[in-house]
Write an enzyme that holds these catalytic residues in place. Structure first.
Site, PDB file in Angstrom:
ATOM      1  N   ILE A  20       0.938  -1.242  -0.007  1.00 49.62           N
ATOM      2  CA  ILE A  20       0.055  -0.025   0.019  1.00 49.62           C
ATOM      3  C   ILE A  20       0.854   1.165   0.051  1.00 49.62           C
ATOM      4  O   ILE A  20       0.641   2.209  -0.633  1.00 49.62           O
ATOM      5  CB  ILE A  20      -0.857  -0.071   1.118  1.00 49.62           C
ATOM      6  N   ARG A  43      -5.678  -8.101   6.975  1.00 48.09           N
ATOM      7  CA  ARG A  43      -4.948  -7.536   7.984  1.00 48.09           C
ATOM      8  C   ARG A  43      -3.959  -6.297   7.477  1.00 48.09           C
ATOM      9  O   ARG A  43      -3.139  -6.527   6.397  1.00 48.09           O
ATOM     10  CB  ARG A  43      -4.242  -8.374   8.926  1.00 48.09           C
ATOM     11  N   ARG A  69      10.164  13.110  19.163  1.00 47.62           N
ATOM     12  CA  ARG A  69       9.490  11.982  18.392  1.00 47.62           C
ATOM     13  C   ARG A  69       8.056  12.798  17.518  1.00 47.62           C
ATOM     14  O   ARG A  69       7.147  12.906  18.315  1.00 47.62           O
ATOM     15  CB  ARG A  69       8.875  10.638  19.506  1.00 47.62           C
ATOM     16  N   ALA A  81      18.739   3.645  20.597  1.00 49.68           N
ATOM     17  CA  ALA A  81      18.107   2.853  19.889  1.00 49.68           C
ATOM     18  C   ALA A  81      18.118   3.342  18.596  1.00 49.68           C
ATOM     19  O   ALA A  81      18.456   4.460  18.245  1.00 49.68           O
ATOM     20  CB  ALA A  81      16.653   2.456  20.275  1.00 49.68           C
ATOM     21  N   GLU A  98      24.961   2.689  17.188  1.00 51.82           N
ATOM     22  CA  GLU A  98      23.844   3.692  17.710  1.00 51.82           C
ATOM     23  C   GLU A  98      24.284   4.450  18.999  1.00 51.82           C
ATOM     24  O   GLU A  98      23.747   5.742  19.180  1.00 51.82           O
ATOM     25  CB  GLU A  98      22.538   2.917  17.863  1.00 51.82           C
ATOM     26  N   GLY A 121       0.496  -7.121  17.008  1.00 51.70           N
ATOM     27  CA  GLY A 121      -0.724  -7.003  16.385  1.00 51.70           C
ATOM     28  C   GLY A 121      -0.760  -6.386  14.977  1.00 51.70           C
ATOM     29  O   GLY A 121      -1.579  -6.545  14.158  1.00 51.70           O
ATOM     30  N   GLU A 125       8.217  -5.424  13.280  1.00 52.37           N
ATOM     31  CA  GLU A 125       9.371  -4.925  14.028  1.00 52.37           C
ATOM     32  C   GLU A 125       9.853  -5.940  15.060  1.00 52.37           C
ATOM     33  O   GLU A 125       9.069  -5.847  15.986  1.00 52.37           O
ATOM     34  CB  GLU A 125       9.202  -3.315  14.489  1.00 52.37           C
ATOM     35  N   GLU A 146      16.857  14.735  14.232  1.00 49.85           N
ATOM     36  CA  GLU A 146      16.673  14.331  15.708  1.00 49.85           C
ATOM     37  C   GLU A 146      17.752  14.504  16.680  1.00 49.85           C
ATOM     38  O   GLU A 146      17.974  15.026  17.726  1.00 49.85           O
ATOM     39  CB  GLU A 146      15.551  13.385  15.814  1.00 49.85           C
TER      40      GLU A 146
END
Length: 187
Positions: A20, A43, A69, A81, A98, A121, A125, A146
Protein backbone atom coordinates in the site's frame (compact mmCIF):
# COMPACT_ATOMS: atom_id res chain seq x y z
CA UNK A 1 -1.53 -9.58 -4.65
CA UNK A 2 1.90 -11.09 -4.24
CA UNK A 3 3.38 -13.75 -2.01
CA UNK A 4 3.10 -17.52 -1.94
CA UNK A 5 0.79 -19.24 0.51
CA UNK A 6 2.54 -19.91 3.80
CA UNK A 7 1.34 -21.97 6.75
CA UNK A 8 2.09 -20.74 10.25
CA UNK A 9 1.60 -24.18 11.81
CA UNK A 10 -1.49 -22.87 13.62
CA UNK A 11 -3.99 -23.43 10.85
CA UNK A 12 -3.76 -19.84 9.62
CA UNK A 13 -2.22 -19.36 6.17
CA UNK A 14 -0.93 -16.27 4.45
CA UNK A 15 -2.16 -16.31 0.86
CA UNK A 16 -0.99 -12.94 -0.41
CA UNK A 17 0.05 -9.40 0.24
CA UNK A 18 -0.47 -6.06 -1.53
CA UNK A 19 1.91 -3.13 -0.95
CA UNK A 20 0.00 0.00 0.00
CA UNK A 21 2.82 2.40 0.92
CA UNK A 22 6.61 2.41 0.97
CA UNK A 23 8.08 5.13 3.16
CA UNK A 24 11.41 6.21 4.60
CA UNK A 25 11.49 3.49 7.27
CA UNK A 26 8.42 1.29 6.87
CA UNK A 27 6.30 -0.45 4.29
CA UNK A 28 2.56 -0.81 4.80
CA UNK A 29 0.81 -3.77 3.21
CA UNK A 30 -2.55 -5.45 3.19
CA UNK A 31 -2.05 -9.11 3.95
CA UNK A 32 -4.56 -11.80 2.99
CA UNK A 33 -4.91 -14.82 5.25
CA UNK A 34 -7.11 -17.88 5.56
CA UNK A 35 -8.21 -18.95 9.03
CA UNK A 36 -8.39 -22.63 10.15
CA UNK A 37 -11.97 -22.88 8.81
CA UNK A 38 -11.00 -21.50 5.39
CA UNK A 39 -12.40 -17.98 5.80
CA UNK A 40 -10.47 -15.18 4.10
CA UNK A 41 -9.38 -12.22 6.22
CA UNK A 42 -7.38 -9.04 5.52
CA UNK A 43 -4.94 -7.42 7.92
CA UNK A 44 -2.89 -4.22 7.73
CA UNK A 45 0.78 -5.08 8.23
CA UNK A 46 3.65 -2.68 8.89
CA UNK A 47 7.01 -4.05 7.72
CA UNK A 48 10.04 -2.64 9.54
CA UNK A 49 13.75 -3.50 9.10
CA UNK A 50 14.08 -4.24 12.83
CA UNK A 51 15.83 -2.33 15.55
CA UNK A 52 18.31 -2.44 18.39
CA UNK A 53 18.07 -0.82 21.80
CA UNK A 54 20.83 -0.48 24.39
CA UNK A 55 20.79 0.18 28.13
CA UNK A 56 24.17 1.89 28.74
CA UNK A 57 25.09 1.68 32.42
CA UNK A 58 28.01 3.71 33.75
CA UNK A 59 28.58 2.84 37.40
CA UNK A 60 25.42 3.84 39.25
CA UNK A 61 23.95 5.79 36.32
CA UNK A 62 22.13 4.90 33.16
CA UNK A 63 22.75 7.05 30.09
CA UNK A 64 19.53 8.08 28.34
CA UNK A 65 18.60 10.41 25.49
CA UNK A 66 15.79 12.91 25.26
CA UNK A 67 14.70 13.40 21.69
CA UNK A 68 11.78 14.76 19.71
CA UNK A 69 9.44 12.07 18.40
CA UNK A 70 7.19 13.33 15.61
CA UNK A 71 4.55 10.59 16.06
CA UNK A 72 3.74 11.81 19.58
CA UNK A 73 4.78 15.44 18.98
CA UNK A 74 6.89 15.49 22.13
CA UNK A 75 10.36 14.88 23.48
CA UNK A 76 10.71 11.39 24.92
CA UNK A 77 13.30 10.08 27.41
CA UNK A 78 14.70 6.83 26.00
CA UNK A 79 17.56 4.39 25.91
CA UNK A 80 19.71 4.71 22.77
CA UNK A 81 18.16 2.79 19.88
CA UNK A 82 18.00 2.66 16.13
CA UNK A 83 16.87 0.73 13.13
CA UNK A 84 18.78 -2.11 11.52
CA UNK A 85 19.22 -0.34 8.21
CA UNK A 86 22.78 -1.34 7.24
CA UNK A 87 22.89 -4.50 5.13
CA UNK A 88 24.89 -7.29 6.71
CA UNK A 89 25.42 -5.48 10.01
CA UNK A 90 24.93 -7.66 13.09
CA UNK A 91 22.61 -6.46 15.87
CA UNK A 92 25.68 -6.06 18.12
CA UNK A 93 27.45 -3.83 15.60
CA UNK A 94 24.29 -1.76 15.13
CA UNK A 95 23.98 -1.37 18.91
CA UNK A 96 27.54 -0.05 19.26
CA UNK A 97 27.07 2.28 16.27
CA UNK A 98 23.85 3.68 17.75
CA UNK A 99 25.54 4.33 21.11
CA UNK A 100 28.36 6.21 19.39
CA UNK A 101 25.90 8.24 17.28
CA UNK A 102 23.50 9.08 20.08
CA UNK A 103 25.50 9.34 23.31
CA UNK A 104 29.17 9.41 22.30
CA UNK A 105 30.11 6.19 24.09
CA UNK A 106 31.25 2.71 23.18
CA UNK A 107 31.40 -0.20 25.62
CA UNK A 108 33.74 -2.90 26.84
CA UNK A 109 30.87 -5.30 27.47
CA UNK A 110 27.70 -5.75 25.41
CA UNK A 111 25.29 -8.48 26.51
CA UNK A 112 22.03 -9.52 24.90
CA UNK A 113 19.05 -9.28 27.27
CA UNK A 114 16.02 -9.99 25.06
CA UNK A 115 14.54 -9.92 21.60
CA UNK A 116 10.92 -8.78 21.28
CA UNK A 117 8.25 -7.68 18.83
CA UNK A 118 7.27 -4.07 19.51
CA UNK A 119 3.63 -4.50 18.52
CA UNK A 120 2.91 -7.89 16.97
CA UNK A 121 -0.72 -6.98 16.34
CA UNK A 122 0.22 -4.98 13.24
CA UNK A 123 4.02 -4.82 12.82
CA UNK A 124 6.88 -7.25 12.23
CA UNK A 125 9.41 -4.90 13.91
CA UNK A 126 11.79 -7.04 15.99
CA UNK A 127 14.01 -5.30 18.55
CA UNK A 128 17.28 -6.73 19.88
CA UNK A 129 17.89 -5.39 23.41
CA UNK A 130 21.37 -5.13 24.93
CA UNK A 131 23.03 -4.16 28.20
CA UNK A 132 26.21 -2.11 27.74
CA UNK A 133 28.74 -1.66 30.55
CA UNK A 134 32.36 -0.55 30.82
CA UNK A 135 31.54 2.62 28.88
CA UNK A 136 34.25 4.68 27.17
CA UNK A 137 33.83 8.07 25.54
CA UNK A 138 34.25 8.29 21.77
CA UNK A 139 33.50 10.95 19.19
CA UNK A 140 29.81 11.82 19.26
CA UNK A 141 28.42 11.22 15.74
CA UNK A 142 24.78 12.38 15.49
CA UNK A 143 22.96 10.95 12.49
CA UNK A 144 19.81 12.82 11.51
CA UNK A 145 18.10 16.01 12.57
CA UNK A 146 16.51 14.58 15.73
CA UNK A 147 19.90 13.34 16.96
CA UNK A 148 21.44 16.77 16.34
CA UNK A 149 18.94 18.24 18.83
CA UNK A 150 18.73 15.40 21.34
CA UNK A 151 20.20 15.72 24.80
CA UNK A 152 22.08 13.08 26.76
CA UNK A 153 20.92 12.61 30.35
CA UNK A 154 22.60 10.58 33.06
CA UNK A 155 20.05 9.19 35.50
CA UNK A 156 20.96 7.56 38.82
CA UNK A 157 19.82 3.93 38.75
CA UNK A 158 18.15 4.46 42.16
CA UNK A 159 15.87 7.10 40.52
CA UNK A 160 14.64 4.93 37.64
CA UNK A 161 11.68 3.25 39.41
CA UNK A 162 10.29 6.58 40.65
CA UNK A 163 10.65 8.13 37.18
CA UNK A 164 8.71 5.22 35.69
CA UNK A 165 6.01 5.53 38.38
CA UNK A 166 5.63 9.24 37.54
CA UNK A 167 5.45 8.43 33.77
CA UNK A 168 8.61 10.45 33.15
CA UNK A 169 9.81 7.34 31.31
CA UNK A 170 7.02 5.97 29.13
CA UNK A 171 8.72 4.53 26.04
CA UNK A 172 8.10 0.76 25.82
CA UNK A 173 11.59 -0.37 24.76
CA UNK A 174 13.06 1.81 27.50
CA UNK A 175 10.74 0.36 30.14
CA UNK A 176 11.60 -3.20 29.07
CA UNK A 177 15.32 -2.43 28.94
CA UNK A 178 15.45 -0.71 32.32
CA UNK A 179 13.44 -3.48 33.97
CA UNK A 180 15.74 -6.20 32.64
CA UNK A 181 18.93 -4.23 33.37
CA UNK A 182 17.74 -3.55 36.91
CA UNK A 183 17.07 -7.26 37.45
CA UNK A 184 20.51 -8.21 36.12
CA UNK A 185 22.40 -5.54 38.02
CA UNK A 186 20.34 -5.43 41.20
CA UNK A 187 18.82 -1.95 41.19
Amino acid sequence: MTGAATDSGTGFRKVGERLIHEGFVIKVAEGSYVDPEGRLMQRDIVHHPGAVAVVPVDGSEVVLVRQYRAAVEAEVLEIPAGKRDVDGETPETTAVREMEEEIGYTCGSLRSMATFYNSAGFSDELTHLFLATDLREVAHRPDGVEEEWMTVERVPTRAVAAMVARSEISDAKTLIGLLLAGQRLGW
